[in-house]
Write an enzyme that holds these catalytic residues in place. Sequence first.
Site, PDB file in Angstrom:
ATOM      1  N   HIS A 197       1.844   4.077   2.226  1.00  0.00           N
ATOM      2  CA  HIS A 197       0.799   4.631   3.018  1.00  0.00           C
ATOM      3  C   HIS A 197       0.677   6.168   2.642  1.00  0.00           C
ATOM      4  O   HIS A 197       0.465   6.289   1.171  1.00  0.00           O
ATOM      5  CB  HIS A 197       1.115   4.544   4.502  1.00  0.00           C
ATOM      6  CG  HIS A 197      -0.051   4.994   5.558  1.00  0.00           C
ATOM      7  ND1 HIS A 197      -1.254   5.204   4.966  1.00  0.00           N
ATOM      8  CD2 HIS A 197       0.059   5.200   6.807  1.00  0.00           C
ATOM      9  CE1 HIS A 197      -2.183   5.592   6.161  1.00  0.00           C
ATOM     10  NE2 HIS A 197      -1.145   5.732   7.287  1.00  0.00           N
ATOM     11  N   ASP A 212      -4.907   8.281  -3.733  1.00  0.00           N
ATOM     12  CA  ASP A 212      -3.894   8.631  -3.950  1.00  0.00           C
ATOM     13  C   ASP A 212      -3.563   8.504  -5.666  1.00  0.00           C
ATOM     14  O   ASP A 212      -2.490   9.114  -5.949  1.00  0.00           O
ATOM     15  CB  ASP A 212      -2.337   7.944  -3.478  1.00  0.00           C
ATOM     16  CG  ASP A 212      -2.362   8.048  -1.891  1.00  0.00           C
ATOM     17  OD1 ASP A 212      -2.734   9.270  -1.383  1.00  0.00           O
ATOM     18  OD2 ASP A 212      -2.154   7.202  -0.961  1.00  0.00           O
ATOM     19  N   HIS A 266      -5.912  -1.826  -2.099  1.00  0.00           N
ATOM     20  CA  HIS A 266      -6.147  -1.327  -0.646  1.00  0.00           C
ATOM     21  C   HIS A 266      -6.518  -2.267   0.367  1.00  0.00           C
ATOM     22  O   HIS A 266      -7.069  -3.393  -0.448  1.00  0.00           O
ATOM     23  CB  HIS A 266      -7.392  -0.185  -0.784  1.00  0.00           C
ATOM     24  CG  HIS A 266      -7.548   0.756   0.673  1.00  0.00           C
ATOM     25  ND1 HIS A 266      -7.910   0.328   1.852  1.00  0.00           N
ATOM     26  CD2 HIS A 266      -6.958   1.980   0.960  1.00  0.00           C
ATOM     27  CE1 HIS A 266      -7.679   1.273   2.894  1.00  0.00           C
ATOM     28  NE2 HIS A 266      -7.044   2.259   2.066  1.00  0.00           N
TER      29      HIS A 266
HETATM   30  N1  CMC Z   1       0.166  -3.336  -7.752  1.00  0.00           N
HETATM   31  C1  CMC Z   1       0.272  -4.456  -8.256  1.00  0.00           C
HETATM   32  N2  CMC Z   1      -0.188  -5.551  -7.523  1.00  0.00           N
HETATM   33  C2  CMC Z   1      -0.793  -5.132  -6.390  1.00  0.00           C
HETATM   34  C3  CMC Z   1      -0.871  -3.810  -5.979  1.00  0.00           C
HETATM   35  C4  CMC Z   1      -0.439  -2.794  -6.569  1.00  0.00           C
HETATM   36  N3  CMC Z   1      -0.780  -1.815  -6.488  1.00  0.00           N
HETATM   37  N4  CMC Z   1      -1.505  -4.030  -4.615  1.00  0.00           N
HETATM   38  C5  CMC Z   1      -1.574  -5.103  -4.211  1.00  0.00           C
HETATM   39  N5  CMC Z   1      -1.241  -6.017  -5.628  1.00  0.00           N
HETATM   40  C6  CMC Z   1      -1.508  -7.378  -5.313  1.00  0.00           C
HETATM   41  C7  CMC Z   1      -0.351  -8.166  -4.570  1.00  0.00           C
HETATM   42  O1  CMC Z   1       0.946  -8.439  -5.185  1.00  0.00           O
HETATM   43  C8  CMC Z   1      -1.106  -9.488  -4.206  1.00  0.00           C
HETATM   44  O2  CMC Z   1      -1.052 -10.279  -5.103  1.00  0.00           O
HETATM   45  P1  CMC Z   1      -0.680 -12.001  -4.973  1.00  0.00           P
HETATM   46  O3  CMC Z   1      -2.095 -12.528  -4.179  1.00  0.00           O
HETATM   47  O4  CMC Z   1      -0.699 -12.570  -6.428  1.00  0.00           O
HETATM   48  O5  CMC Z   1       0.560 -12.122  -3.952  1.00  0.00           O
HETATM   49  C9  CMC Z   1      -2.260  -9.150  -3.991  1.00  0.00           C
HETATM   50  O6  CMC Z   1      -2.481  -7.927  -4.820  1.00  0.00           O
HETATM   51  C10 CMC Z   1      -2.856  -8.606  -2.450  1.00  0.00           C
HETATM   52  O7  CMC Z   1      -1.882  -7.633  -2.141  1.00  0.00           O
HETATM   53  P2  CMC Z   1      -1.344  -7.301  -0.656  1.00  0.00           P
HETATM   54  O8  CMC Z   1      -0.226  -6.575  -0.811  1.00  0.00           O
HETATM   55  O9  CMC Z   1      -1.235  -8.715   0.084  1.00  0.00           O
HETATM   56  O10 CMC Z   1      -2.374  -6.408  -0.177  1.00  0.00           O
HETATM   57  P3  CMC Z   1      -2.275  -5.469   1.061  1.00  0.00           P
HETATM   58  O11 CMC Z   1      -3.733  -5.515   1.620  1.00  0.00           O
HETATM   59  O12 CMC Z   1      -1.283  -6.292   2.045  1.00  0.00           O
HETATM   60  O13 CMC Z   1      -1.746  -4.208   0.645  1.00  0.00           O
HETATM   61  C11 CMC Z   1      -1.631  -1.890  -0.104  1.00  0.00           C
HETATM   62  C12 CMC Z   1      -2.296  -3.106   0.458  1.00  0.00           C
HETATM   63  C13 CMC Z   1      -2.263  -0.570  -0.267  1.00  0.00           C
HETATM   64  C14 CMC Z   1      -0.423  -1.627   0.603  1.00  0.00           C
HETATM   65  C15 CMC Z   1      -1.293  -2.409  -1.674  1.00  0.00           C
HETATM   66  O14 CMC Z   1      -2.368  -2.647  -2.534  1.00  0.00           O
HETATM   67  C16 CMC Z   1      -0.020  -1.534  -2.329  1.00  0.00           C
HETATM   68  O15 CMC Z   1       0.912  -1.680  -2.017  1.00  0.00           O
HETATM   69  N6  CMC Z   1      -0.778  -0.312  -3.026  1.00  0.00           N
HETATM   70  C17 CMC Z   1       0.156   0.455  -3.577  1.00  0.00           C
HETATM   71  C18 CMC Z   1       0.580   1.551  -2.685  1.00  0.00           C
HETATM   72  C19 CMC Z   1      -0.636   2.414  -2.733  1.00  0.00           C
HETATM   73  O16 CMC Z   1      -1.199   2.978  -3.401  1.00  0.00           O
HETATM   74  N7  CMC Z   1      -0.896   2.567  -1.474  1.00  0.00           N
HETATM   75  C20 CMC Z   1      -1.778   3.713  -0.977  1.00  0.00           C
HETATM   76  C21 CMC Z   1      -3.099   3.274  -0.094  1.00  0.00           C
HETATM   77  S1  CMC Z   1      -4.447   4.305   0.131  1.00  0.00           S
HETATM   78  C22 CMC Z   1      -3.783   5.563   1.261  1.00  0.00           C
HETATM   79  C23 CMC Z   1      -3.540   5.224   2.441  1.00  0.00           C
HETATM   80  O17 CMC Z   1      -4.255   4.319   2.990  1.00  0.00           O
HETATM   81  O18 CMC Z   1      -2.378   5.559   2.924  1.00  0.00           O
END
Ligand code: CMC
Length: 433
Positions: free
Chosen positions: A268, A363, A307
């Site tokens: 986050h 970010d 996201h």
């Molecule tokens: N790098 C590589 N793979 C990713 C990433 C990433 N940053 N984000 C998602 N994926 C992949 C994930 O491995 C999954 O693949 P598979 O279907 O093969 O298992 C797929 O994409 C869906 O990901 P998820 O984790 O189920 O998606 P989510 O909606 O639960 O997570 C998130 C959203 C923001 C936590 C995630 O994209 C992430 O960890 N991003 C990196 C951290 C980041 O930049 N966070 C800031 C968010 S914006 C500011 C805020 O709101 O705080």
Amino acid sequence: MAKETLTVTDNRTGKTYEIPIEHEAIRATELARIRVRPDGPGLLSYDPAFMNTASCKSRITFIDGDRGILLYRGYPIEQLAERSTYLETAYLLIKGELPNAEHLAQWTHNITMHTIVHENIKAFMDGFRYDAHPMGMLVATVGALSTFYPDAKLIFDPESRRIQTHRLLAKMPTIAAFAYRHAIGMPYVYPDNALSYTGNFLNMMFKITELRYKPNPVLERALDVLFILHADHEQNCSANAMRSIGSSQADPLSALAGACAALYGPLHGGANEAVLRMLQGIGSVEHIPDYIKRVKAGEVRLMGFGHRVYKNFDPRGKVIKKLADQVFEVTGRNPLLDIALELERIALEDDYFVKRKLYPNVDFYSGIIYQAMNFPVDMFPVLFAIPRTAGWIAQWLEMVQDEEQRIARPRQIYLGHAQRDYTPIDKRPEPRG
Ligand code: CMC
């Protein structure tokens, strides 16, 4: 007009249920009419991480993740970033409309008059170790604020809510800057109420021996724009924490400490710090293909990408990218920008990211700007928490006044042992593993 309904047939009993659809949603409690066992509770919906569950009705922020649209009270984020100020945007989020000149002046005055913290807060902060993470200090100190203002408990008194709103917006920058000064062993700088909200924050962060700190107007405005972009983002993890804690009728200062804690995590508000550490770790453009390989193998994440809601460009990211050029004209170009630009280029062409609709989020570039402005990396989540205070307060105010809301208390699917008798210690089996 006939009400829209969803017809559900229970194949086990042949019974059908008409479930009303309102605002493109069904009420999960309607499902409880469907009996799974004659003597048991009704059917539950199971939704870990709230993937498809609305927890409230809100009029504050709208996101269309597929089209990359973000609106505060109906106004596009791009227009606010271009034309508004952080304090005006905070007013909009909290009160629902843009202020006229008189109301804006009064609002600015009310917040500015609360920027000083009690001297005991300083003593409290002195107790942290020299290397304490500023976000940990912020979480603890905001929580401690509630002990200074017991009137904050009067959450159903509009006047108390008004004062806590001014206090929180005013004191967050002061506490944040004090946390930084503590970490570098410099004396705390008291607020200068003649400066703007961000100008004063820069003063409390960076003033040394000059009689009066003069913020660079380009950096002051850039920080204000970054604050506008971070001010709210509907039901994200920390807003949900703010609402959830507030639903027990805890005071807003305690609830806001909990929201800060939720923001601290690397998925986050800690993501901007994680992005910078990632870029520093990659070190140079030649190492990018290796890093992308590791991301695709699931060993690491590409921080600042992806996201839960945006499946397109994060509109805030687009504004930040433009802002970076203005900041770099003053500060000089951050060499990490080249790595970030190349990472973005490669990722946007790569099937792994394209298929999963992973785009740069807010970010990805904010940390590079903060670093160029001389903020240390561990201050980045704090720089997210200061402006998000407006959103947290707006969400909390809406929750407190929403008659449908009660204490947030999710259900569970219990998969543990059935009832069993207590075993004396000498009769217990050897622990496994
Ligand atoms: N790098 C590589 N793979 C990713 C990433 C990433 N940053 N984000 C998602 N994926 C992949 C994930 O491995 C999954 O693949 P598979 O279907 O093969 O298992 C797929 O994409 C869906 O990901 P998820 O984790 O189920 O998606 P989510 O909606 O639960 O997570 C998130 C959203 C923001 C936590 C995630 O994209 C992430 O960890 N991003 C990196 C951290 C980041 O930049 N966070 C800031 C968010 S914006 C500011 C805020 O709101 O705080």
